[in-house]
Design an enzyme around this catalytic site. Structure first.
Site, short mmCIF file in Angstrom:
data_model
loop_
_atom_site.label_atom_id
_atom_site.label_comp_id
_atom_site.label_asym_id
_atom_site.label_seq_id
_atom_site.Cartn_x
_atom_site.Cartn_y
_atom_site.Cartn_z
N LYS A 266 -65.95 -59.19 52.06
CA LYS A 266 -66.50 -57.80 51.18
C LYS A 266 -66.02 -57.88 49.89
CE LYS A 266 -65.14 -54.28 53.43
NZ LYS A 266 -64.03 -54.15 52.57
N THR B 68 -64.84 -60.06 48.22
CA THR B 68 -65.27 -61.17 47.32
C THR B 68 -66.72 -61.24 46.75
OG1 THR B 68 -64.08 -62.75 49.04
CG2 THR B 68 -65.68 -63.84 47.50
N ARG C 230 -59.37 -51.68 45.82
CA ARG C 230 -58.19 -51.29 46.24
C ARG C 230 -56.95 -52.19 45.83
NH1 ARG C 230 -58.93 -50.02 52.37
NH2 ARG C 230 -60.39 -51.77 51.87
N LYS D 245 -53.76 -60.25 57.83
CA LYS D 245 -54.92 -60.06 57.17
C LYS D 245 -55.11 -60.85 55.82
CE LYS D 245 -57.94 -56.16 55.37
NZ LYS D 245 -57.70 -56.03 54.05
N ALA E 19 -58.72 -48.26 55.40
CA ALA E 19 -59.92 -47.70 55.86
C ALA E 19 -59.96 -47.26 57.42
CB ALA E 19 -61.27 -48.46 55.79
N PHE F 92 -63.29 -52.12 55.37
CA PHE F 92 -63.88 -52.67 56.85
C PHE F 92 -65.23 -52.17 56.86
CE2 PHE F 92 -59.12 -51.79 58.07
CZ PHE F 92 -58.99 -53.21 57.99
N PHE G 161 -71.92 -69.31 53.55
CA PHE G 161 -70.87 -70.30 54.06
C PHE G 161 -71.54 -71.65 54.23
CE2 PHE G 161 -68.36 -66.87 54.99
CZ PHE G 161 -67.17 -66.72 55.21
N TRP H 114 -68.81 -67.48 46.41
CA TRP H 114 -67.62 -67.98 46.60
C TRP H 114 -67.51 -69.28 46.11
CZ3 TRP H 114 -65.96 -72.46 49.38
CH2 TRP H 114 -64.62 -72.64 49.60
#
Length: 558
Positions: free
Chosen positions: A73, A75, A96, A107, A275, A303, A383, A411
């Site tokens: 998210k 990214t 954030r 994480k 979150a 999230f 991906f 990415w």
């Protein structure tokens, strides 16, 4: 084909001096307070000076429920911001700050990935500009002053059994969840049961992220309810006379941090409530400042959309008087397969049927976001193992939901990989067809607000709350707090309170374990299921692999 790691890419970044980044948003260098060469705080004086500017368009990036496969998210938020700049738009990013707890836990970092990152990555994921330390210190100063007040005669007649202000630490430490303080005799005060939360769950964090300026900050800090008397009268931070000193500790932390993406585009990184246990959005002051300086502002909410986006709309937008022009829901083929029952080890094998089976989770999030009256686009974060048939399956599903899914390759390719998404999102934002409204009105009862979220967002049949919790909510309504929104503390992994239930389940219940009044932040925290406000470390924490290499560089952080 081998790919560079996030940290290798970040180390190769050709960063520009932060004054050049500020200049792109017309921030004069004397209004940037530098922390080194590549990060700075923006002065309150400058923020005050741009309040007459017209607001840009706000774009929210949210996601499906997170899976171990990873959704990307942040990214995508970074990639979209870079993509908008690439197509000639004046855009800024608002995300954030990272908490140390998950960095050393499970994480990992929180600054994007691949060629869609915000830098300096190591500093952002560690101490950054010291904001979280300031929040921790301010919170614990209040804790110390409460116990000190009781020790020196307890003039306010605080009932020591009803002190509700806990302590905080920016680390995952399960041993501190439930503790006894002041053991060791008369000199150490009166023993009582209390505990620690993680800093990102602190009401001080929420207040910093919702306050509009230092005066508002001090007023909100003063409103914090820290304890009750024997006849249940609330005692506030203002009664303890801690609000002034706390504001002094938070003076610099209140100013937004400016950094840059790998493509030298401006990014505000400020505040960091989780979150799942807090409201999950970066600071109002950073978002509103960015809106005064850029034509498009891309921000994220933590999230899945059932948590971050719901709180962004019902809490942040309500408090700040802002509204998103478009919402992007991030999904991956891999996550669809996991929702469709595929094990993580088998995600590299093509399985169109599993993708189709997992798509209802995405569909539920699309439906939920549309309930707020805002247009939705899906970003398929690509991906290398994704096949054309699998991607097409997601796109076909989303089209059938009345939305559209756009493949994004940021990415691997940076802004070049998000041109299509950026173009479409800008078109939607410019049309201005959204008709945003929160899910519930201020005047609805507190329990009814919880039930509205549980039924309309989680698709639960009922909310389970014992009489003690119902009475507590009623008391708060009678005390004048009934108009506050609710902040649901719930697992991020599922629409239910069971982290193992993937997909789009219905027919479940939402049990409320505890409710906490955050009078300063201006919401009621509703703790559901087994969610913890102080996480623990996993069996093999990330910290075990973090070290300095022979060149003095950090290894293992990402």
């Amino acid at each position: 084909m081998s790919y560079k790691s996030d940290i290798e890419i970040a180390r190769e970044a050709k960063k520009k001096p932060i004054q050049e980044i500020g200049a792109r948003l017309d921030i004069p260098s004397d209004h940037l307070l530098p922390y080194g060469h590549d990060k700075a705080k923006v002065s309150q004086e400058f923020i005050n000076s741009v309040q007459g500017n017209e607001d840009g368009k706000l774009i929210l990036v949210t996601a499906i429920n997170p899976t171990p496969a990873g959704e990307g998210k942040t990214t995508t938020t970074v990639g979209l911001g870079d993509g908008l700049n690439r197509i000639g738009k004046r855009a800024a990013i608002c995300i954030r700050e990272a908490s140390l707890g998950p960095c050393f836990g499970m994480k990992g970092g929180a600054a994007g990935g691949g060629y869609a990152q915000v830098v300096p990555m190591e500093e952002m994921n560690l101490h950054f500009t010291g904001d979280f330390h300031a929040i921790t210190s301010a919170h614990n100063l209040l804790s110390a002053m409460i116990d000190n007040h009781v020790y020196w005669g307890n003039e306010l007649a605080i009932d020591e059994r009803r002190v509700v202000w806990r302590r905080v630490l920016d680390m995952n430490d399960r041993a501190l969840r439930d503790i006894v303080t002041s053991l060791g005799g008369v000199a150490n005060g009166f023993p009582r049961q209390t505990g620690f939360d993680i800093t990102v769950a602190s009401e001080v964090m929420a207040i910093l992220c919702l306050a509009s300026d230092l005066d508002d900050l001090q007023h909100r800090l003063g409103d914090i309810i820290v304890a009750y008397t024997r006849d249940k009268q609330p005692i506030t931070c203002r009664d303890i006379k801690a609000d002034g000193a706390m504001t002094v500790l938070l003076k610099d932390a209140m100013q937004p941090n400016l950094v840059q993406t790998l493509e030298n585009n401006p990014a505000f990184v400020h505040g960091g409530p989780f979150a799942n246990i807090a409201h999950g959005c970066n600071s109002v002051i950073a978002t509103k400042t960015a809106l005064k300086l850029a034509d498009y502002v891309v921000t994220e909410a933590g999230f899945g959309a059932d948590l971050g986006a719901e709180k962004f709309m019902n809490i942040k937008c309500r408090k700040a008087g802002i509204a998103p022009s478009a919402v992007v829901v991030v999904a991956t083929v891999r996550a669809m397969k996991m929702n469709g029952g595929v094990a993580k080890a088998d995600l590299g094998v093509e399985n169109v049927e599993a993708v189709q089976k997992g798509c209802p989770n995405l569909g539920r999030h699309i439906e939920n976001v549309k309930q707020f009256g805002v247009p939705v686009v899906v970003a398929i974060n690509h991906f290398v193992t994704d096949t054309e048939a699998e991607i097409q399956a997601v796109q076909d599903y989303v089209t059938a939901q009345g939305s559209e899914a756009i493949l994004c390759q940021h990415w691997a390719r940076g802004s070049e990989g998000t041109e299509a998404l950026a173009t479409r999102v800008a078109e939607i934002a410019d049309k201005g067809e959204g008709n945003f409204a929160p899910l519930y009105g201020d005047d609805m009862g507190l329990l009814e607000k919880v039930e509205t979220i549980a039924k309309r967002i989680y698709r639960a049949d009922e909310v389970l709350a014992d009489q003690k919790i119902r009475n507590q909510l009623k008391e708060w309504e009678e005390a004048g707090y009934g108009k506050l929104p609710v902040c649901m503390a719930k697992t991020q992994y599922s629409f239910t309170t069971d982290p193992n239930r993937r997909g789009a389940p219905t027919g479940h219940s939402v049990p409320i374990r505890e409710v906490r009044l955050s009078a300063g932040a201006g919401f009621v925290v509703v703790i559901c299921g087994e969610i913890m406000t102080m996480p623990g470390l996993p069996r093999q924490p990330a910290a075990q692999a973090i070290h300095l290499n022979e060149q003095g560089e950090i290894e293992g952080l990402f």
